[in-house]
Design a protein around this motif. Structure first.
Motif, short mmCIF file in Angstrom:
data_model
loop_
_atom_site.label_atom_id
_atom_site.label_comp_id
_atom_site.label_asym_id
_atom_site.label_seq_id
_atom_site.Cartn_x
_atom_site.Cartn_y
_atom_site.Cartn_z
N TYR A 269 0.80 -1.23 0.00
CA TYR A 269 0.00 0.00 0.00
C TYR A 269 0.84 1.28 0.00
N PRO A 270 1.83 1.45 0.91
CA PRO A 270 2.55 2.74 0.94
C PRO A 270 3.25 3.07 -0.38
N ILE A 271 3.77 2.07 -1.04
CA ILE A 271 4.46 2.30 -2.32
C ILE A 271 3.46 2.72 -3.39
N TYR B 95 0.38 3.95 -2.97
CA TYR B 95 -0.22 5.24 -2.66
C TYR B 95 0.73 6.39 -3.01
N GLU B 96 1.99 6.25 -2.65
CA GLU B 96 2.97 7.30 -2.94
C GLU B 96 3.05 7.56 -4.44
N TYR B 97 3.05 6.52 -5.23
CA TYR B 97 3.13 6.66 -6.69
C TYR B 97 1.87 7.31 -7.26
N SER C 48 -0.53 9.03 -5.77
CA SER C 48 -0.92 10.33 -5.22
C SER C 48 -0.17 11.49 -5.86
N GLU C 49 0.80 11.20 -6.71
CA GLU C 49 1.54 12.24 -7.42
C GLU C 49 0.89 12.46 -8.79
N ASN D 23 2.36 11.54 -12.26
CA ASN D 23 2.45 10.15 -12.72
C ASN D 23 1.22 9.69 -13.51
N LYS E 28 -2.17 14.75 -0.51
CA LYS E 28 -1.77 13.49 0.13
C LYS E 28 -2.36 13.43 1.53
N ASN E 29 -2.77 12.22 1.92
CA ASN E 29 -3.44 12.04 3.20
C ASN E 29 -3.19 10.62 3.71
N GLU E 30 -3.54 10.37 4.93
CA GLU E 30 -3.29 9.06 5.55
C GLU E 30 -4.38 8.04 5.28
#
Length: 137
Positions: free
Chosen positions: A18-20, A22-24, A26-27, A30, A66-68
């Protein structure tokens, strides 16, 4: 009072943490790599707006910061003042995640166009899955 629109929830499972993912996703820069239904290119506009080169021509969009919570909503702004909300989420699923996109059938959208858009969203999410699993897997 406006009655609710018909919706389709379209999803794909991605076997990357998930973190990878989401980071991709959310930009906004991309998005052209996988979201051909949304844009061919994108650049930062003024304030929170982004300028998109879309299949319908140049449009603007505003993306959720970006959010949690995995929220990736974005609103497409048309020149005529119309705004189209696009709810999108990344949801944890074991060691991977789910991407969920909610597509609305607006009152002026034919059933054929709604189905065409749903197929395009599924194609884009499948492209995202392939891209992210190859890039980060």
């Amino acid at each position: 009072m406006q009655k609710p629109f018909k919706v389709k929830n379209i999803s794909v499972s991605i076997f990357i943490p998930y973190p990878i993912v989401y980071e991709y996703i959310s930009e906004p820069k991309n998005f052209p790599e996988w979201a051909s239904g949304l844009c061919k290119s994108i650049e930062q506009g003024t304030g929170q707006e982004w300028v998109l080169e879309t299949p319908q021509g140049k449009l603007k969009a505003v993306f959720t910061p970006k959010n949690e919570y995995g929220i990736l909503d974005h609103t497409v702004l048309f020149d005529n003042g119309q705004k189209v909300e696009n709810p999108m989420r990344v949801i944890r699923n074991g060691e991977g995640c789910e991407i969920l996109f909610t597509l609305f059938q607006t009152p002026d959208m034919s059933l054929e166009k709604f189905e065409e858009d749903a197929n395009w969203v599924q194609k884009d999410l499948n492209e995202l899955k392939t891209l992210v699993e190859k890039k980060f897997g």
